[in-house]
Design an enzyme around this catalytic site. Structure first.
Site, PDB file in Angstrom:
ATOM      1  CD  GLU B  43      13.612  38.264  43.575  1.00  0.00           C
ATOM      2  OE1 GLU B  43      14.904  37.675  43.908  1.00  0.00           O
ATOM      3  OE2 GLU B  43      13.324  38.231  42.495  1.00  0.00           O
ATOM      4  CG  PHE B 105       8.283  31.361  32.363  1.00  0.00           C
ATOM      5  CD1 PHE B 105       9.380  30.519  32.538  1.00  0.00           C
ATOM      6  CD2 PHE B 105       8.270  32.737  32.323  1.00  0.00           C
ATOM      7  CE1 PHE B 105      10.433  31.144  32.603  1.00  0.00           C
ATOM      8  CE2 PHE B 105       9.676  33.263  32.595  1.00  0.00           C
ATOM      9  CZ  PHE B 105      10.578  32.577  32.596  1.00  0.00           C
ATOM     10  CD  GLN B 106       9.832  34.209  35.932  1.00  0.00           C
ATOM     11  OE1 GLN B 106       9.290  35.160  36.196  1.00  0.00           O
ATOM     12  NE2 GLN B 106      11.340  34.419  36.294  1.00  0.00           N
ATOM     13  CE  LYS B 155       1.734  40.625  33.374  1.00  0.00           C
ATOM     14  NZ  LYS B 155       2.806  40.171  32.428  1.00  0.00           N
ATOM     15  CG  MET B 473      29.019  30.258  66.605  1.00  0.00           C
ATOM     16  SD  MET B 473      29.733  30.627  68.229  1.00  0.00           S
ATOM     17  CE  MET B 473      29.027  32.187  68.536  1.00  0.00           C
TER      18      MET B 473
END
Lengths: 187, 575
Positions: B43, B105-106, B155, B473
């Site tokens: 993502e 969940f999630q 949802k 760097m």
């Protein structure tokens, strides 16, 4: 050899020690913010203060326009003039914020706070507490034989002064609302 | 409904990754052909790809992620876009409304987590409001100072049906930032332009964000006045690198002449830049003798770090138009004599040739690799992305940008792993163009899984990796500031990049000899598909010039070869 001419192991060269040279006088300002009354709006305002390291001395919030879904948040904050300007600019950036006013900078304003103070004691101390409450125009909103709850409205200074007087007389608890404020006059 | 709203907003591409809480939207996507979905492999990459798309087109980028880990993986990209003011609309799935708060969940508090890293976000609890919130999201993301917004959609809200609110009927709310600058202050600025003896334009990403019109007006004003111009990392391309007034980039690794012009100027015209600490160095010694005009669409940028004598809140294009109009009407005056002396001084600084490095016949110097890349690609329809680190600064120094929206780099947040997914977003938006990601091997590995995306969608992105087997760097700072104790800055156990490319079905090229470099680059350009170019470069090269942190602009360090000169000549370079 190090081309930087910096002693080995030196740690005095942080990139972030770059504070600007604005005035460092601390000022206290009362800022009132008209916001859309939607979930999370208070978190946006508070998150701004904590995320950018600004102070909150006091904060009050309540819906003031049910139809327009607007709430007024009153914040008392302390900082240098430059920080105060930043706070106002940053508040204005929040999409849910409609208006930001600095009451301290925009002329005179009225500020009031409500406090409840519980004072426990008997005898002379109890009489003295009641007498002082009268001078401060505090109301007794609850009473038992050993305690009073006083209700007091006024400026934060007045409440501070009253609480200081009550401390030796048996002050056990204080609840304060924080400051609500409006500008004086028509506008 | 979500897909319809996106179509109405003119969206043609969505970058995303499916999951349980966004399945209804994915089902809608499946049943249509107007919006192309680019399936990324992480993502974070979806957000960076959307950023690449947005920065190279000027349109908002759109990403779609699922709840919980999908949303938390998006946080780095959102913060990156917020810091660099990139317009993004990110849609995230959420557990159904009746399960919110139950540690489902999630489930994650997505609006809570993303509140400080978005310009605004919404949790839509009612399908009736869904389409108008999406329209409003596009309005907020693209107006004023652009930025990322997030719409969190439970949802059950995705499943339910309601009347669709078309775009023209959706309320935009009270959010309408000011675009016209204050005429009185603009007139003051014009007066300052007329008399300035040592002026400099200091431009930033705001010019790019304001649109191609702003770059056009900027070029007109710079040409007409003959004032020198420098730019931040974010603003490269607004004024062409081949332009006669161009000083090069300024800042910590900016060009000597640009930084000294900033330090010595008497009029600084800041257009859409924000006095970032990488630019200013030590603030109490920053450009001590100049009047400063600051044009920015975000009032909070003005007087945040540096006090502006002429603060102008407004959109760059609008303000430049007014400046030009007033300046022309008053007779197009500038202080020609003083300006000629100022340019003479700048030519003196230019003679220092601050980008000089010690060439080598046996190893490829990273600067040389970029010089050759520039020479072999500059005439092509080219877009450049970078990761973060030394290679990024060298790319900014050695590649020339002639147009805006051609340069995609993570400026404010400095996100390693940005460049590769961004290059995918750019290539999706410009299928025929040459898209090169100049990378370091360590940054590149942070999002290397996107090779899968590049292969799946046949995106011929060129990954030009300057491989020094170091976090260059970090190593440089450890050398300069931490007594050469190289703690954890060695890229151990690196993969064989050629085999890695082949494992994905792409082309891998390795080059270690300067004599072979041109042919190898040409081979990369000729290949029709993704290429990983493993350019083995000098391992201990430092990036110069450099303003040591906490120092002002006139305390610059030049390359190793010149270090002694720079210090001896300190007095001489003071203006």
């Amino acid at each position: 050899m190090s081309p930087l001419q910096i002693k080995k192991g030196s740690n005095k060269h942080s990139a972030y020690n770059l504070r600007p040279t604005f005035s460092d006088v601390q000022e206290t300002h009362t800022i009132t913010v008209l916001v859309e009354n939607e979930p999370g709006v208070l978190a946006r305002v508070i998150g701004l203060f904590s995320g950018r390291g600004y102070n909150i001395d006091s904060l009050t919030v309540a819906e003031v326009d049910h139809e327009g879904h607007l709430s007024r948040i009153t914040i008392v904050t302390t900082g240098t003039p430059q920080v105060i300007e930043q706070i106002k600019a940053q508040l204005t950036r929040i999409v849910s914020v409609h208006e930001v006013h600095d009451l301290t900078a925009e002329g005179s304003s009225v500020e009031r706070e409500l406090a409840l103070l519980k004072v426990a004691g008997t005898g002379d101390k109890r009489v003295e507490a009641l007498r002082l409450a009268d001078i401060f125009r505090a109301h007794v909103v609850d009473s038992t034989l050993e305690s009073f709850v006083f209700q007091l409205t006024g400026t934060p200074d007045k409440i501070d002064a009253f609480a200081d007087l009550m401390r030796p007389l048996g002050l056990v608890q204080v609840a304060r609302t924080g400051v609500a404020a409006l500008s004086r006059g028509k506008g | 409904m979500v897909v319809q709203a996106l179509k109405d907003q003119g969206v043609d591409t969505v970058f995303g990754y499916p999951g349980g809480a966004v399945l209804p939207i994915y089902d809608e996507i499946f049943q249509q052909n107007d919006i192309r979905h680019i399936l990324v492999r992480h993502e974070q990459a979806a957000i960076h790809a959307a950023e690449g798309y947005a920065r190279s087109t000027g349109k908002p980028g759109v990403a779609l992620v699922t709840s919980g880990p999908g949303a938390t993986n998006a946080v780095t990209g959102l913060t990156d876009a917020l810091m660099d003011s990139i317009p993004l609309v990110v849609l995230s799935g959420q557990v159904p409304t009746f399960m919110i708060g139950s540690d489902a969940f999630q489930e994650a508090d997505t609006v809570g987590i993303t509140r400080p890293c978005t310009k605004h976000n919404w949790l839509v609890r009612d399908t009736v409001k869904l389409s108008s919130v999406i329209h409003q999201a596009f309005h907020v993301a693209t107006s004023g100072r652009p930025g990322p917004v997030l719409v969190d959609i439970p949802k059950d809200v995705q499943f339910a049906s309601a009347d669709y609110t078309p775009k023209p009927q959706a309320p935009t709310g009270h959010y309408r930032p000011q675009v016209k600058g204050d005429m009185e202050t603009i007139t003051q600025l014009v007066e300052a332009i007329e008399t300035a003896e040592r002026p400099v334009f200091y431009t930033g990403g705001g010019v790019i964000n304001s649109g191609p019109g702003a770059s056009q007006l900027l070029r007109e004003l710079v040409e007409a006045t003959g004032f020198p111009i420098t730019s931040t990392l974010m603003g490269l391309g607004a004024y062409p690198a081949s332009g006669r007034a161009w000083l090069g980039m300024l800042g910590m690794h900016g060009l000597y002449e640009a930084n000294l012009a900033m330090h010595g100027c008497d009029l600084m015209i800041n257009l859409g830049a924000r006095f970032d600490d990488r630019i200013t160095g030590r603030i109490d010694a920053f450009s001590p003798r100049s009047k400063k005009a600051h044009v920015d669409i975000d009032p909070s940028s003005i007087n945040k770090v540096i006090k502006a004598d002429m603060p102008i809140v407004g959109d760059i294009a609008h303000v430049l138009e007014d400046v030009l109009k007033i300046w022309k009407a008053r007779g197009r005056r500038v202080n020609r004599e003083a300006l000629a002396r100022w340019w003479q001084q700048i030519e003196e600084w230019r003679k220092v040739k601050c980008l000089t490095y010690k060439p080598s016949e046996t190893t490829i110097k990273p600067q040389y690799a970029l010089q050759r890349l520039e020479a072999l690609t500059k005439d092509r329809d080219r877009y450049i992305c970078t990761e973060v680190g030394q290679h990024q600064m060298w790319a900014a120094q050695f590649l020339g940008f002639e147009d805006p929206n051609r340069w995609m780099t993570s400026g404010g947040l400095g996100t390693m792993g940005y460049g590769f997914p961004a290059s995918i977003g750019v290539q999706v938006a410009h299928p025929q163009a040459l898209v090169i990601n100049v990378a370091g091997e360590a940054s590149w590995l942070m999002n290397m899984q996107e090779m899968g995306t590049a292969m799946q969608f046949r995106l011929p992105v060129k990954q030009f990796i300057l491989n020094n087997e170091r976090l260059g760097m970090v190593r440089q700072w450890q050398q300069l500031l931490h007594g050469e104790r190289y703690s954890q800055s060695w890229s151990e156990a690196l993969p064989d990049f050629v085999k890695l490319a082949e494992a994905f079905g792409a082309k891998g090229i390795q080059c270690a000899d300067p004599a072979d470099l041109d042919d190898a680059i040409m081979e990369m350009l000729a290949y029709d598909g993704p290429v990983i170019f493993d350019c083995l470069v000098e391992k201990h090269e430092n990036c110069f010039p450099m303003i040591p942190s906490g120092e002002p602009h006139n305390k610059m360090l030049l390359g190793d070869a010149k270090a002694t000169n720079a210090i001896a000549g300190k007095g001489a370079v003071m203006v």
